[in-house]
Design an enzyme around this catalytic site. Structure first.
Site: not given
Length: 361
Positions: A18, A102
């Site tokens: 992340m 993503c």
């Protein structure tokens, strides 16, 4: 479960990559509390090649966090190959992961990350070249597809696809044929971003495909030990990856591991213990921010850098949900600029939890 010779044990639970979250300090905490493997923040291949300090910083590995995966993203084979070789030679991670998942506009909108789901043949070409370029295992993280219509909309060049076969099932087989050694699937399309509920149905179908022999890792909306166990039981995945649920509770892995191994929650994690962990997370974030790396010739960072990084973790800590009129305290946490300010606000939150009977268990 194994990825080549890397044994992650039975029912491994992984920390998701992340951006601006899974720096080394946070990875070390999650590893200590039971994460089977941790992933770096995603790193731009182009930025690595240009020797951008922030990207070089992202690929630093501490032996205490192993096994660790470094994740890269890009939009062309040449830069991805160069970045992959650079990561292997300089960081020596256990695994190199390619980000094809993503969804944010600045990445997917430029054709990288989940943007690759619109050019699946290029995705395969990049994967094949990266696998050939490095000696360590290469894995991929992706999504169900670009949008709902694309789930059954096959590229014209994939003429061998049987009618009605899901795009993801075909993609998984083709990625496997490129030489990847594990595949992580987030149960949303790119269009969904992080909205709605993750759909694990197709993840389960990929795992059940008799042609798939690499580990399949499921990701999306896993927030509790019970949800983790259910994902293993219902969908047969080889591993479960947890992302946003770790915000403000790196100890989640400790409880999940206890539940998977014994069928019981970890009852040793008292409120006092959890608040001490949050303070420790602040200290480690600040310490990480203050480090100087002479090899990279980095400028010295300030304490504020570590505070800015960690304070949104604290503001989203599940311990504080349900405390009456907590909004102003949360705003103060997000604006704090020193350790002392954060520690005072954590002490205040702790006192308010004890005052609220619903949080005294």
């Amino acid at each position: 479960m194994k990825i080549r010779g890397i044994n992650l044990g039975e029912k491994p639970v992984l920390l998701a990559p992340m951006e601006d979250v899974t720096d080394q300090a946070f990875r070390l905490l999650c590893k200590e509390f039971g994460a089977s493997m941790v992933y770096s923040e995603f790193v731009s291949a182009d930025a690595l090649i240009r020797n951008v300090n922030r990207s070089l910083e992202k690929i630093r590995v501490d032996d205490r966090e192993r096994p660790v995966a470094i994740q890269i993203y890009g939009r062309d084979a040449e830069s991805m190959v160069e970045a992959a070789r650079m990561v292997e030679s300089e960081a020596h991670p256990d695994i190199l992961d390619i980000n094809f998942g993503c969804p944010v506009k600045k990445v997917a909108g430029k054709g990288a990350g989940a943007g690759m789901l619109r050019t699946p043949q290029l995705m395969l070409d990049i994967t094949r070249e990266v696998v050939k370029a490095v000696k360590i295992p290469v894995t991929v993280k992706t999504r169900l597809g670009w949008d709902v219509p694309s789930l059954y909309n096959m590229p014209a060049e994939w003429t061998s696809v049987s009618e009605g076969k899901a795009f993801l099932l075909e993609l998984a087989e083709r990625l496997q044929d490129c030489g990847i050694e594990a595949l992580t699937i987030h149960g949303r399309t790119r269009s969904q971003m992080y909205q709605g509920e993750a759909d694990w149905t197709l993840i389960g179908e990929v795992k059940a495909n008799p042609r798939i022999h690499i580990p399949i890792i499921g990701n999306g909306d896993i927030c509790t030990a019970e949800q983790t166990a259910a994902a293993f039981d219902r969908y047969g995945v080889d591993a479960v990856m947890i992302g946003r649920a770790t915000f403000g509770q790196p100890w989640l892995f400790k409880d999940v591991r206890s539940y998977l191994d014994t069928g019981k929650h970890d009852d040793t994690m008292t409120l006092d213990w959890k608040m001490d962990v949050l303070k420790r997370q602040v200290r480690t974030s600040v310490a990480y921010s203050l480090r100087e790396d002479n090899a990279l010739k980095e400028r010295k960072r300030t304490e504020l850098g570590g505070i800015i990084h960690v304070r949104r973790h604290l503001a989203n800590c599940p311990l504080f949900k349900g405390i009456p009129d907590f909004r102003q305290t949360r705003v103060k946490i997000l604006r704090a600029e020193t350790q002392e300010e954060l520690f005072d606000l954590l002490d205040e939150a702790k006192a308010r939890i004890f005052q609220n009977a619903d949080f005294c268990s």
